[in-house]
Design an enzyme around this catalytic site. Sequence first.
Site, PDB file in Angstrom:
ATOM      1  N   ARG A 235       1.039  -1.198   0.237  1.00 34.75           N
ATOM      2  CA  ARG A 235       0.212   0.060  -0.065  1.00 34.75           C
ATOM      3  C   ARG A 235       0.807   1.120  -0.021  1.00 34.75           C
ATOM      4  O   ARG A 235       2.083   1.355   0.808  1.00 34.75           O
ATOM      5  CB  ARG A 235      -0.863  -0.018   1.210  1.00 34.75           C
ATOM      6  CG  ARG A 235      -2.257  -0.959   1.160  1.00 34.75           C
ATOM      7  CD  ARG A 235      -3.043  -0.588   0.162  1.00 34.75           C
ATOM      8  NE  ARG A 235      -4.149  -1.451   0.111  1.00 34.75           N
ATOM      9  CZ  ARG A 235      -4.708  -2.583  -0.432  1.00 34.75           C
ATOM     10  NH1 ARG A 235      -3.550  -2.978  -0.883  1.00 34.75           N
ATOM     11  NH2 ARG A 235      -5.641  -3.115  -0.219  1.00 34.75           N
ATOM     12  N   GLU A 264      -3.429   7.058  -5.992  1.00 35.95           N
ATOM     13  CA  GLU A 264      -3.804   6.177  -7.317  1.00 35.95           C
ATOM     14  C   GLU A 264      -4.793   6.496  -8.040  1.00 35.95           C
ATOM     15  O   GLU A 264      -5.710   6.709  -7.053  1.00 35.95           O
ATOM     16  CB  GLU A 264      -3.639   4.661  -6.812  1.00 35.95           C
ATOM     17  CG  GLU A 264      -2.356   4.263  -6.176  1.00 35.95           C
ATOM     18  CD  GLU A 264      -2.540   2.808  -5.881  1.00 35.95           C
ATOM     19  OE1 GLU A 264      -3.459   2.115  -5.875  1.00 35.95           O
ATOM     20  OE2 GLU A 264      -1.087   2.146  -5.727  1.00 35.95           O
ATOM     21  N   HIS A 283       0.027  -0.634  -9.810  1.00 28.63           N
ATOM     22  CA  HIS A 283      -0.519  -1.542  -8.620  1.00 28.63           C
ATOM     23  C   HIS A 283      -1.314  -2.931  -9.181  1.00 28.63           C
ATOM     24  O   HIS A 283      -2.389  -2.868  -8.910  1.00 28.63           O
ATOM     25  CB  HIS A 283      -1.408  -0.474  -7.740  1.00 28.63           C
ATOM     26  CG  HIS A 283      -1.680  -1.103  -6.492  1.00 28.63           C
ATOM     27  ND1 HIS A 283      -2.132  -0.277  -5.495  1.00 28.63           N
ATOM     28  CD2 HIS A 283      -1.520  -2.422  -5.944  1.00 28.63           C
ATOM     29  CE1 HIS A 283      -2.303  -1.009  -4.290  1.00 28.63           C
ATOM     30  NE2 HIS A 283      -1.716  -2.162  -4.342  1.00 28.63           N
TER      31      HIS A 283
END
Length: 322
Positions: A235, A264, A283
């Site tokens: 994260r 993000e 990601h």
Amino acid sequence: MSTPTDVRPLVLLAGPVTADQLDQIAAVAPGRRVHLAGDTDELTALVGEAEVLAAPAEQVPPALLRKGSGLRWIHLWAAGADAALSPELVEHPAALTSSKGHGAVPLAEHSMMLMLMLNRDAPRWLRAQSERRWEQFAHGELMGRTVGIIGLGNSGADLARKAKAFHMTVLGMRRGSAKPEGVDELFTRDRLGEMLERCDVVVVTAPRTPETVGMLGEAEFRRMKPGAHFICISRGGVADDDALLTALREGWIAGAGIDAHGVEPLPPDSPFWDLPNVILTPHNGTSRAETRQRGVDVFCANLARHLDGRPLTNEIDRSTGY
């Protein structure tokens, strides 16, 4: 599947569930209605009837929880709850679980890929290839290097075993005292700086929680070796983005491989895009059909426990967010 006259308790699903997975879930719970909501409106309309809800974290906002006051169990398809852990979810009486562990293997593989690419300066080969230029150079190797893993849950523990297979020394930091296979030395949070000083690579596999946000700031990056690499696959936000950016620009560390970002999607104007010593991935270290299937398997195993009245696994600690 449910029908208009079906009065059985409802197991309500949302998100990327295939037809085969829907059948798999229904087979575990023949005494329940199992329904996959087609969109947010349908999810909102049905949540008031549901006993169980399984959904992506971003599809469990406070407004939905207020309508789902009768829910007895909420399952999040992701590993972490940080994207959904609103005050309403903290206070909701339903049991709360996640798919922790479903992405451990691909995340560990992604970490090793970034580690190898940074260690051997793979972007240099790619640049030469794009220019049709034959360029040989002396590159690094992982054997004999030291990796420090922040977070020794499922992905961190799997990474430790993989790093050991590359003949690396493995250091780890976690809240608990259990030392997973492959970890040579375990550190507590108060010894983080000591661990960082010894590492050639630092990998963040820890979740984003109130305890971990901003764990790596200016002081921590300054304690790392100038030749060390930083990798984050869990994260964003565990490392302070401004401090990381400065560390990369000013040479406090040699480079970074970042899959999980503080913001993000990473904005087009983010300065991280332009740094020559950074490898960025969007990601998607766990974006595999196998990962999603493992998440469904976790849910199905817990659904059987729920129906039998047995304790659930993978429960989220609402006080820590993981």
